[in-house]
Scaffold this motif. Structure first.
Motif, PDB file in Angstrom:
ATOM      1  N   UNK A  18     -41.999 -86.436  18.229  1.00  0.00           N
ATOM      2  CA  UNK A  18     -43.006 -85.426  17.871  1.00  0.00           C
ATOM      3  C   UNK A  18     -43.776 -84.912  19.088  1.00  0.00           C
ATOM      4  N   UNK A  19     -43.296 -85.246  20.254  1.00  0.00           N
ATOM      5  CA  UNK A  19     -43.890 -84.795  21.518  1.00  0.00           C
ATOM      6  C   UNK A  19     -44.007 -83.277  21.529  1.00  0.00           C
ATOM      7  N   UNK A  20     -45.240 -82.781  21.696  1.00  0.00           N
ATOM      8  CA  UNK A  20     -45.498 -81.337  21.679  1.00  0.00           C
ATOM      9  C   UNK A  20     -46.589 -81.010  22.703  1.00  0.00           C
ATOM     10  N   UNK A  21     -46.222 -80.933  23.987  1.00  0.00           N
ATOM     11  CA  UNK A  21     -47.237 -80.706  25.019  1.00  0.00           C
ATOM     12  C   UNK A  21     -47.946 -79.371  24.905  1.00  0.00           C
ATOM     13  N   UNK A  22     -47.297 -78.380  24.310  1.00  0.00           N
ATOM     14  CA  UNK A  22     -47.940 -77.078  24.137  1.00  0.00           C
ATOM     15  C   UNK A  22     -49.150 -77.203  23.212  1.00  0.00           C
ATOM     16  N   UNK A  23     -49.038 -78.051  22.194  1.00  0.00           N
ATOM     17  CA  UNK A  23     -50.169 -78.269  21.277  1.00  0.00           C
ATOM     18  C   UNK A  23     -51.318 -78.953  22.013  1.00  0.00           C
ATOM     19  N   UNK A  24     -50.986 -79.930  22.862  1.00  0.00           N
ATOM     20  CA  UNK A  24     -52.017 -80.599  23.665  1.00  0.00           C
ATOM     21  C   UNK A  24     -52.720 -79.586  24.575  1.00  0.00           C
ATOM     22  N   UNK A  25     -51.921 -78.775  25.246  1.00  0.00           N
ATOM     23  CA  UNK A  25     -52.480 -77.831  26.215  1.00  0.00           C
ATOM     24  C   UNK A  25     -53.379 -76.805  25.535  1.00  0.00           C
ATOM     25  N   UNK A  26     -52.966 -76.338  24.360  1.00  0.00           N
ATOM     26  CA  UNK A  26     -53.779 -75.376  23.613  1.00  0.00           C
ATOM     27  C   UNK A  26     -55.121 -75.981  23.230  1.00  0.00           C
ATOM     28  N   UNK A  27     -55.090 -77.236  22.753  1.00  0.00           N
ATOM     29  CA  UNK A  27     -56.326 -77.917  22.350  1.00  0.00           C
ATOM     30  C   UNK A  27     -57.233 -78.159  23.553  1.00  0.00           C
ATOM     31  N   UNK A  36     -46.573 -80.775  32.553  1.00  0.00           N
ATOM     32  CA  UNK A  36     -47.080 -79.915  33.620  1.00  0.00           C
ATOM     33  C   UNK A  36     -46.844 -78.443  33.302  1.00  0.00           C
ATOM     34  N   UNK A  37     -45.650 -78.107  32.838  1.00  0.00           N
ATOM     35  CA  UNK A  37     -45.336 -76.706  32.538  1.00  0.00           C
ATOM     36  C   UNK A  37     -46.192 -76.163  31.402  1.00  0.00           C
ATOM     37  N   UNK A  38     -46.396 -76.973  30.356  1.00  0.00           N
ATOM     38  CA  UNK A  38     -47.181 -76.524  29.203  1.00  0.00           C
ATOM     39  C   UNK A  38     -48.632 -76.272  29.586  1.00  0.00           C
ATOM     40  N   UNK A  39     -49.215 -77.158  30.368  1.00  0.00           N
ATOM     41  CA  UNK A  39     -50.621 -76.991  30.756  1.00  0.00           C
ATOM     42  C   UNK A  39     -50.769 -75.876  31.791  1.00  0.00           C
ATOM     43  N   UNK A  40     -49.822 -75.774  32.692  1.00  0.00           N
ATOM     44  CA  UNK A  40     -49.866 -74.710  33.687  1.00  0.00           C
ATOM     45  C   UNK A  40     -49.802 -73.340  32.997  1.00  0.00           C
ATOM     46  N   UNK A  41     -49.024 -73.264  31.923  1.00  0.00           N
ATOM     47  CA  UNK A  41     -48.893 -72.009  31.171  1.00  0.00           C
ATOM     48  C   UNK A  41     -50.222 -71.576  30.575  1.00  0.00           C
ATOM     49  N   UNK A  42     -51.089 -72.543  30.266  1.00  0.00           N
ATOM     50  CA  UNK A  42     -52.408 -72.240  29.705  1.00  0.00           C
ATOM     51  C   UNK A  42     -53.457 -72.028  30.795  1.00  0.00           C
ATOM     52  N   UNK A  76     -45.045 -91.835  18.964  1.00  0.00           N
ATOM     53  CA  UNK A  76     -44.222 -90.710  18.491  1.00  0.00           C
ATOM     54  C   UNK A  76     -44.511 -89.422  19.253  1.00  0.00           C
ATOM     55  N   UNK A  77     -45.462 -89.485  20.233  1.00  0.00           N
ATOM     56  CA  UNK A  77     -45.760 -88.307  21.040  1.00  0.00           C
ATOM     57  C   UNK A  77     -46.876 -87.446  20.489  1.00  0.00           C
ATOM     58  N   UNK A  78     -47.700 -88.001  19.605  1.00  0.00           N
ATOM     59  CA  UNK A  78     -48.814 -87.234  19.037  1.00  0.00           C
ATOM     60  C   UNK A  78     -50.151 -87.859  19.404  1.00  0.00           C
ATOM     61  N   UNK A  79     -51.194 -87.052  19.310  1.00  0.00           N
ATOM     62  CA  UNK A  79     -52.558 -87.555  19.436  1.00  0.00           C
ATOM     63  C   UNK A  79     -53.091 -87.908  18.054  1.00  0.00           C
ATOM     64  N   UNK A  80     -54.084 -88.763  18.014  1.00  0.00           N
ATOM     65  CA  UNK A  80     -54.849 -88.964  16.786  1.00  0.00           C
ATOM     66  C   UNK A  80     -55.430 -87.625  16.327  1.00  0.00           C
ATOM     67  N   UNK A  81     -55.478 -87.398  15.032  1.00  0.00           N
ATOM     68  CA  UNK A  81     -56.138 -86.192  14.511  1.00  0.00           C
ATOM     69  C   UNK A  81     -57.586 -86.118  14.969  1.00  0.00           C
ATOM     70  N   UNK A  82     -58.202 -87.288  15.110  1.00  0.00           N
ATOM     71  CA  UNK A  82     -59.606 -87.324  15.521  1.00  0.00           C
ATOM     72  C   UNK A  82     -59.793 -86.714  16.906  1.00  0.00           C
ATOM     73  N   UNK A  83     -58.806 -86.891  17.782  1.00  0.00           N
ATOM     74  CA  UNK A  83     -58.902 -86.310  19.127  1.00  0.00           C
ATOM     75  C   UNK A  83     -58.956 -84.793  19.049  1.00  0.00           C
ATOM     76  N   UNK A  84     -58.136 -84.212  18.192  1.00  0.00           N
ATOM     77  CA  UNK A  84     -58.158 -82.753  18.027  1.00  0.00           C
ATOM     78  C   UNK A  84     -59.487 -82.281  17.467  1.00  0.00           C
ATOM     79  N   UNK A  85     -60.032 -83.035  16.504  1.00  0.00           N
ATOM     80  CA  UNK A  85     -61.322 -82.642  15.914  1.00  0.00           C
ATOM     81  C   UNK A  85     -62.428 -82.691  16.966  1.00  0.00           C
TER      82      UNK A  85
END
Length: 471
Positions: free
Chosen positions: A99-108, A159-165, A353-362
């Motif tokens: 479930x690794x999704x660095x673009x979601x991390x970078x957006x948040x 690196x690529x996902x965060x650099x894109x943001x 699984x490559x995800x953050x806790x929902x609490x981190x996003x909140x």
């Protein structure tokens, strides 16, 4: 007896040397000085500790270290040490963060107002989160299930996902490596976090480790795009004459000359990445471009560049039911740090699984809402005396604009009048509340200032803190 006597003399001389706190050594490279000034404008960053250990939900790496038995959690517990090491290293065989999704991390992170990030390319356990050619203990190795995924080189993807943001990139790299036999040689048992053989007796083995480290850092500096910070951890790996009182306390065995040749590493890294900030953390000298107090905030402003690295939850690495700090605490930490002239590097540990806790996003979403209104009082500022008066912190832009940031307790309503001393605006100076429309009136009151808060602002149910801009 002779060895004991020599070791005792050596430690005694080092202890005397370490009594003196080494001063900050200012960088001379103009490109690095320019980058440091830019970095001090960024203020708020993200750190991530991630590795195979996240599958067990235990502290990163440290359960492998014999000196730390008692505070680190072994899972499974109660088995012989070498059997435990085998089971720990076997975690690579099941590591599959689908479930690794660095673009979601970078957006948040961008939405939260973070301007830079530092990612753990390798921690002390030696598991490489990048496609190194120097070790088989890596996420892209054939035995790792995730190696079949096109995103297997997670460092490159992150690196690529965060650099894109538009977020600036930093690479965390552990100098010690407890998996390679040129640091922890299997011929000897490890006794503590340090190299487990006598370097003076086996200099060729240490030379191998120097070359191993050099080549790994060169890979990161040449194959992963623009990198602006090289964040080196494991400060016990240092030349013998650069030990401090703190670093000597990390040795159960006599201190050794763990010199990995930082001049050569830094020159190579900056040849590939001009202006690179190098943070050889806790090793006070020419390769510690900024200092990194961990999990703490200094009591007062420091006269050199610095950054507090701190966890958003309780642990650096993923823990299933970890407790996250309240948003109010995080924002107050940010304001306190920035008012003292520092940066705030906030850590989140991704799960297996490559995800953050929902609490981190909140938490990041709430921080972002506050930063959207008050970020002008944070970014591009420097410390100004007295930095704080009561619950009001001060920051200053390079153009002279001053901000007074009033901290609000959890659930506290914005007061009708904000009072502070230590900063006296010129007569006729104009003030405004960031994120709030309407005229703000103020007056001198004794040695201080009273700012009248518009009723419209008090009805907005503003939380955490409010910034007053003083023109």
């Amino acid at each position: 007896m002779k060895q004991f006597f020599l070791a005792g003399c050596l430690l005694a001389s080092l202890a005397g040397y370490a009594q003196e706190e080494q001063p900050y050594v200012k960088e001379k490279d103009p490109l690095v000085l320019q980058k440091l000034d830019e970095w001090q404008d960024w203020k708020f960053g993200l750190m991530m500790h991630w590795g195979t250990y996240s599958q067990w939900g235990i502290v990163e790496s440290w359960s492998l270290c014999p000196e730390d038995e008692g505070w680190t959690q072994r899972k499974p517990d109660g088995i012989p040490y070498y059997e435990y090491v085998q089971q720990y290293e076997a975690l690579a065989n099941t590591f599959n963060p689908v479930k690794f999704d660095p673009a979601k991390w970078a957006t948040a992170a961008k939405k939260a107002g973070m301007r830079y990030m530092v990612f753990t390319t390798k921690h002390h356990d030696g598991f490489n989160m990048f496609d190194t050619k120097q070790s088989e203990y890596r996420i892209t190795a054939p035995n790792v299930p995730f190696s079949k995924d096109p995103r297997a080189d997670v460092t490159k993807e992150v690196f690529n996902a965060f650099r894109k943001e538009g977020i600036h990139i930093g690479a965390y790299f552990s100098k010690p490596d407890w998996n390679t036999d040129s640091y922890w040689w299997p011929y000897f048992p490890p006794k503590d976090r340090n190299v487990n053989y006598e370097i003076s007796k086996y200099p060729e083995r240490w030379k191998q480790f120097q070359q191993f480290t050099y080549k790994q850092i060169e890979e990161l500096m040449t194959g992963y795009g623009k990198v602006e910070i090289l964040w080196l951890d494991g400060g016990w790996v240092r030349p013998l004459n650069m030990h401090s009182k703190e670093s000597l306390s990390w040795n159960k065995t006599p201190a050794q000359d763990q010199d990995i040749n930082m001049p050569a590493i830094t020159a190579m890294a900056r040849q590939h990445q001009p202006g690179l900030i190098v943070v050889d953390r806790s090793v006070h000298g020419p390769y510690e471009n900024y200092r990194t107090p961990e999990q703490q905030i200094p009591d007062k402003p420091l006269d050199y560049p610095w950054e507090t690295c701190m966890t958003m939850a309780g642990s650096w690495s993923y823990v299933p039911d970890d407790r996250y700090k309240p948003v109010n605490t995080i924002i107050h930490n940010l304001v306190d740090i920035v008012a003292k002239g520092g940066n705030y590097l906030l850590n989140i540990g991704p799960g297996p699984d490559g995800t953050w806790h929902d609490e981190a996003y909140r938490k990041l979403d709430s921080i972002g809402q506050w930063m959207a209104a008050n970020g002008d009082a944070i970014y591009g500022t420097r410390s100004i005396a007295p930095y704080k008066d009561g619950k009001v912190c001060f920051t200053q832009k390079k153009d002279g604009t001053i901000y007074a940031i009033c901290l609000l307790d959890e659930g506290e309503q914005l007061p009708a009048v904000i009072r502070f001393a230590g900063i006296m605006p010129a007569s006729g100076a104009k003030m405004e509340l960031l994120g709030v429309k309407g005229k703000v009136s103020w007056k001198k009151a004794g040695n201080g200032v009273e700012v009248k808060v518009p009723e419209s602002a008090r009805k907005k149910n503003l939380r955490h803190a409010i910034a007053i801009k003083i023109k």
